[in-house]
Enzyme design. Structure first.
Site: not given
Ligand SMILES: [Zn+2]
Length: 260
Positions: A81-82, A132, A136, A223
């Site tokens: 993620d991210d 995602h 955020h 991540h």
């Protein structure tokens, strides 16, 4: 009377034979079927390796054929993620390529717009791209228009960069209101194992956490923006390979376990 005794004896012999037959079936045949399954797994993992290699050579992004993998097999979806960024994401991609493992990247729009080349590389190397949100944002709140912007703007950006929109959305922090999920317009993909890389920021702790938590049918949260995650992911993959895990994308994971 003796006739009755011989009838009882014959009955006992028949029962014994049936019992022995049942025992044979349960223990010997069942073991054979396990052996057959292992052979199937070996064939399917070989097939996956071959297909993934040719996929990457051809840059065609064909989905890996996981039709021989069953929900009862050890399957794991590695999710990052991210990102993406040009440092740790790049390093993770090199490792995935070397290990011939497919993963899923839940990207954030603000990173995507800064790192278009990385987004293309993730796709070209056969990984799944997922959403995602654009910035955020917590999707628990927000008007329909705000949610549409967070989800829709990123999908349009992906479409422009890669030619297609992602299938799955992972709401930031894993939170959403069950009453507003239809506003997303795409299915949600969360995780069931957390590497806690965002908590520990410690490579050894990340590895211990994942290997302790891993079980068949895991979707593991990582991540790709952390150097500590990039530093330990190859060692984690090698340990999971020793435990006979099949690495699948999130889309294939849901196909195999037949939900979503
Ligand atoms: Zn996140």
């Amino acid at each position: 009377m003796s006739k009755h005794i011989s009838l009882i004896l014959i009955g006992c012999i028949v029962l014994l034979m049936l019992g022995a037959g049942l025992y044979y079936y349960q223990n010997v045949l069942a073991e054979q079927s396990v052996t057959v399954d292992h052979n199937k797994n070996a064939t399917s993992s070989k097939k996956i390796t071959q297909q993934s290699t040719s996929e990457r050579k051809l840059h065609e992004n064909k989905k890996t054929d996981h039709t021989n993998i069953k929900a009862s097999d050890n399957i794991v979806a590695l999710t990052f993620d991210d990102g993406p960024n040009t440092t740790s994401t790049k390093k993770i991609l090199e490792i995935l390529k070397r290990q011939n493992v497919q993963a899923t990247f839940f990207m954030v729009g603000t990173q995507v717009e800064k790192n278009e080349a990385m987004v293309k590389q993730v796709k070209e190397e056969g990984h799944e791209i997922a959403s995602h949100t654009y910035s955020h944002k917590n999707l628990m709140t927000g008007t329909s228009a705000e949610i549409e912007k967070e989800v829709g703007d990123l999908n349009r950006l992906f479409k422009r960069i890669t030619g297609s929109e992602p299938k799955y959305l992972r709401p930031p922090f894993g939170v959403y209101d069950t009453y507003n999920r239809e506003k997303f317009g795409m299915p949600i993909a969360l995780w069931n194992e957390d590497s806690q890389d965002w908590v520990s920021r410690d490579s050894e702790k990340i590895k211990t956490q994942v290997l302790n938590a891993i079980r068949p049918q895991s979707v593991v949260l990582f991540h790709d923006i952390y150097a500590e995650t990039a530093a330990v992911i190859e060692s984690i993959i090698e340990s999971l390979k020793e435990k006979n895990y099949h690495f699948v994308s999130v889309t294939d994971y849901y196909k195999i376990i037949k939900i979503n």
